[in-house]
Design a protein around this motif. Structure first.
Motif, PDB file in Angstrom:
ATOM      1  N   TRP A   1       0.817  -1.204   0.000  1.00 18.65           N
ATOM      2  CA  TRP A   1       0.000   0.000   0.000  1.00 18.65           C
ATOM      3  C   TRP A   1       0.854   1.259   0.000  1.00 18.65           C
ATOM      4  CZ3 TRP A   1      -5.315  -0.592  -0.046  1.00 18.65           C
ATOM      5  CH2 TRP A   1      -5.821  -1.843   0.335  1.00 18.65           C
ATOM      6  N   ARG A   2       0.432   2.266  -0.767  1.00 19.08           N
ATOM      7  CA  ARG A   2       1.009   3.596  -0.635  1.00 19.08           C
ATOM      8  C   ARG A   2       0.462   4.249   0.629  1.00 19.08           C
ATOM      9  NH1 ARG A   2      -0.153   5.876  -6.625  1.00 19.08           N
ATOM     10  NH2 ARG A   2      -1.485   7.237  -5.373  1.00 19.08           N
ATOM     11  N   GLN A   3       1.155   5.255   1.120  1.00 17.89           N
ATOM     12  CA  GLN A   3       0.700   5.928   2.337  1.00 17.89           C
ATOM     13  C   GLN A   3      -0.651   6.613   2.161  1.00 17.89           C
ATOM     14  OE1 GLN A   3       3.440   7.764   5.359  1.00 17.89           O
ATOM     15  NE2 GLN A   3       4.780   7.904   3.579  1.00 17.89           N
ATOM     16  N   ASP A   4      -0.986   6.977   0.917  1.00 15.47           N
ATOM     17  CA  ASP A   4      -2.260   7.654   0.690  1.00 15.47           C
ATOM     18  C   ASP A   4      -3.428   6.692   0.557  1.00 15.47           C
ATOM     19  OD1 ASP A   4      -1.957   6.565  -1.850  1.00 15.47           O
ATOM     20  OD2 ASP A   4      -1.206   8.424  -2.718  1.00 15.47           O
ATOM     21  N   GLY A   5      -3.205   5.387   0.803  1.00 12.40           N
ATOM     22  CA  GLY A   5      -4.283   4.410   0.784  1.00 12.40           C
ATOM     23  C   GLY A   5      -4.501   3.709  -0.529  1.00 12.40           C
ATOM     24  N   ILE A   6      -3.676   3.992  -1.530  1.00  8.34           N
ATOM     25  CA  ILE A   6      -3.817   3.347  -2.838  1.00  8.34           C
ATOM     26  C   ILE A   6      -3.088   2.004  -2.827  1.00  8.34           C
ATOM     27  CG2 ILE A   6      -3.279   3.527  -5.298  1.00  8.34           C
ATOM     28  CD1 ILE A   6      -5.488   5.389  -4.361  1.00  8.34           C
ATOM     29  N   LEU A   7      -3.762   0.967  -3.315  1.00  9.29           N
ATOM     30  CA  LEU A   7      -3.160  -0.359  -3.412  1.00  9.29           C
ATOM     31  C   LEU A   7      -2.204  -0.383  -4.600  1.00  9.29           C
ATOM     32  CD1 LEU A   7      -3.027  -3.276  -2.380  1.00  9.29           C
ATOM     33  CD2 LEU A   7      -4.950  -3.813  -3.891  1.00  9.29           C
ATOM     34  N   ALA A   8      -0.916  -0.583  -4.331  1.00  7.78           N
ATOM     35  CA  ALA A   8       0.112  -0.528  -5.373  1.00  7.78           C
ATOM     36  C   ALA A   8       0.356  -1.892  -6.017  1.00  7.78           C
ATOM     37  CB  ALA A   8       1.418   0.011  -4.790  1.00  7.78           C
ATOM     38  N   ALA A   9       0.358  -2.959  -5.212  1.00 15.10           N
ATOM     39  CA  ALA A   9       0.684  -4.280  -5.749  1.00 15.10           C
ATOM     40  C   ALA A   9       0.141  -5.363  -4.830  1.00 15.10           C
ATOM     41  CB  ALA A   9       2.199  -4.435  -5.908  1.00 15.10           C
ATOM     42  N   SER A  10      -0.037  -6.550  -5.391  1.00 16.87           N
ATOM     43  CA  SER A  10      -0.434  -7.736  -4.628  1.00 16.87           C
ATOM     44  C   SER A  10       0.579  -8.841  -4.886  1.00 16.87           C
ATOM     45  CB  SER A  10      -1.833  -8.207  -5.033  1.00 16.87           C
ATOM     46  OG  SER A  10      -2.805  -7.218  -4.771  1.00 16.87           O
ATOM     47  N   VAL A  11       0.801  -9.684  -3.872  1.00 18.22           N
ATOM     48  CA  VAL A  11       1.824 -10.725  -3.944  1.00 18.22           C
ATOM     49  C   VAL A  11       1.245 -12.039  -3.436  1.00 18.22           C
ATOM     50  CG1 VAL A  11       4.200 -11.339  -3.340  1.00 18.22           C
ATOM     51  CG2 VAL A  11       3.527  -8.931  -3.382  1.00 18.22           C
ATOM     52  N   ALA A  12       1.683 -13.145  -4.020  1.00 19.26           N
ATOM     53  CA  ALA A  12       1.325 -14.480  -3.534  1.00 19.26           C
ATOM     54  C   ALA A  12       2.565 -15.364  -3.580  1.00 19.26           C
ATOM     55  CB  ALA A  12       0.209 -15.091  -4.381  1.00 19.26           C
ATOM     56  N   GLN A  13       2.680 -16.228  -2.594  1.00 21.68           N
ATOM     57  CA  GLN A  13       3.869 -17.083  -2.521  1.00 21.68           C
ATOM     58  C   GLN A  13       3.558 -18.375  -1.780  1.00 21.68           C
ATOM     59  OE1 GLN A  13       7.399 -16.263   0.204  1.00 21.68           O
ATOM     60  NE2 GLN A  13       8.315 -15.758  -1.768  1.00 21.68           N
ATOM     61  N   GLU A  14       4.153 -19.464  -2.244  1.00 19.92           N
ATOM     62  CA  GLU A  14       4.141 -20.720  -1.500  1.00 19.92           C
ATOM     63  C   GLU A  14       5.580 -21.143  -1.281  1.00 19.92           C
ATOM     64  OE1 GLU A  14       1.488 -24.718  -1.491  1.00 19.92           O
ATOM     65  OE2 GLU A  14       2.671 -24.416  -3.307  1.00 19.92           O
ATOM     66  N   GLY A  15       5.829 -21.750  -0.112  1.00 19.15           N
ATOM     67  CA  GLY A  15       7.189 -22.162   0.182  1.00 19.15           C
ATOM     68  C   GLY A  15       7.237 -23.404   1.041  1.00 19.15           C
ATOM     69  N   VAL A  16       8.409 -23.991   1.121  1.00 14.58           N
ATOM     70  CA  VAL A  16       8.662 -25.154   1.981  1.00 14.58           C
ATOM     71  C   VAL A  16       9.027 -24.660   3.377  1.00 14.58           C
ATOM     72  CG1 VAL A  16      10.127 -27.158   2.368  1.00 14.58           C
ATOM     73  CG2 VAL A  16       9.490 -26.531   0.033  1.00 14.58           C
ATOM     74  N   ILE A  17       8.369 -25.215   4.391  1.00 18.55           N
ATOM     75  CA  ILE A  17       8.748 -24.945   5.776  1.00 18.55           C
ATOM     76  C   ILE A  17       8.800 -26.276   6.512  1.00 18.55           C
ATOM     77  CG2 ILE A  17       8.175 -23.814   7.942  1.00 18.55           C
ATOM     78  CD1 ILE A  17       6.808 -21.634   6.477  1.00 18.55           C
TER      79      ILE A  17
END
Length: 351
Positions: free
Chosen positions: A331-347
């Motif tokens: 998120w930008r500080q002004d409330g605008i959604l800049a990007a979305s991320v998804a990830q899967e990993g081994v734990i």
């Protein structure tokens, strides 16, 4: 899901224009992708949060982020990252995955028209990177359409593929359809300690085990090109059980300029920093024996500046069968959604 409420988009103008040469895509010229200047950290634990926010600085062409994402052109569609610039985090076995994604993104942008920026990328980590050997990036120009360009990038080290990534770029386009979630309400970055200060306090605390103090000291000894300010230090340190949710303010150390491609490359870099670890929040006593990203996807929605504070909202909807799945929103500080991320990993590990 977090922040389910929808609201109309808003148009906001940034107030501090900067000038820096754009990403150089000419053949035979080293990519000066990102610049950075070290920001002065608090010199003691008694320094108040927010008091060391730096004033505007001149671009530093030899900054840490430049070295982190710098590539040299070998031939048409072929680029190389020097081993001297590869970073293996203190507690990791391999080269930082976000660096490989960021460099692959730089390589793809070297081959697309200047008026197109990345709107999405989808990467698979195939093998851990070795910091002692250079990484070769081969870009396949999959397709160039009227408004979209598609690229396939392979990262190769010692003849083995360590990353396969699809990148899609497009021209800027206006749309009458527009909505987004509401940005979470969290404390501002000026009121928070950064991770260096948090780790310093933990090392000095009598409540932290010697084993963890050694690990924290190793983290403190490394130079990191971005500044992080978690909203909840106890969640960041995993000293108490908590839901698999994190909020961290993040920004690059130094000026990057006005080229959106540069800011996207840096965002790709730091988007891998804390995302998978969110799955560990519910079990602070869980001892990790192996942890590594399997895949990574990013969707870029709106323009942003990563050298200004941005909120990284993270959650892990599911973990099990030796894997964990995490989602993130930037998120930008002004409330605008800049990007979305998804990830899967081994734990893997034990309680």
């Amino acid at each position: 899901m977090l922040a389910e409420t929808l609201k109309p988009m808003q148009v906001v103008t940034f107030l501090s224009p900067r000038v820096l040469p754009s990403l150089n895509r000419s053949r035979g010229i080293t990519v000066r992708c990102v610049t950075c200047r070290q920001v002065g950290m608090a010199s003691s634990l008694g320094t108040e949060a927010g008091k060391f926010d730096p004033p505007a600085a001149e671009p530093d062409l030899e900054g840490v982020l430049h070295k982190t994402l710098d590539l040299e052109t070998i031939d048409v569609n072929i680029y190389r990252a020097k081993s001297a610039n590869l970073w293996k985090p203190a507690l990791a076995r391999f080269v930082f995955g976000g660096q490989i994604v960021g460099q692959a993104m730089v390589a793809s942008l070297m081959t697309v028209p200047r008026d197109r920026s990345v709107h999405s990328l989808h990467a698979y980590f195939l093998k851990g990177g070795n910091p002692n050997f250079p990484v070769i990036y081969h870009v396949e120009r999959t397709r160039d359409g009227a408004t979209y360009s598609s690229r396939t990038v392979k990262a190769i080290q010692n003849g083995d593929n360590i990353l396969a990534m699809q990148v899609s770029c497009k021209e800027k386009e206006e749309s009458v359809l527009s909505h987004q979630y509401t940005m979470p309400d969290v404390p501002p970055p000026s009121s928070l300690l950064n991770t260096e200060q948090i780790l310093q306090k933990a090392v000095a605390s009598s409540e932290i085990s010697e084993f963890r103090k050694i690990a924290f000291s190793k983290l403190l000894a490394q130079e990191v090109p971005v500044e992080l300010r978690p909203t909840e230090p106890c969640v960041y340190l995993r000293t108490v059980p908590s839901p698999p949710i994190r909020y961290i303010w993040v920004r690059a150390k130094g000026h990057i300029g006005e080229d959106m491609n540069m800011h996207q490359c840096v965002a790709a870099y730091f988007s891998d920093m804390a995302l998978l670890g969110t799955a560990l929040n519910p079990e602070p006593k869980f001892k990790v024996s192996f942890m590594s990203s399997l895949d990574h996807s990013i969707w870029f929605h709106n323009s942003f500046h990563v050298d200004e504070w941005m909120l990284l909202e993270m959650e892990s909807p599911q973990a099990g069968m030796g894997r964990a799945f995490s989602l993130g929103r930037l998120w930008r500080q002004d409330g605008i959604l800049a990007a979305s991320v998804a990830q899967e990993g081994v734990i893997r590990g034990k309680l």
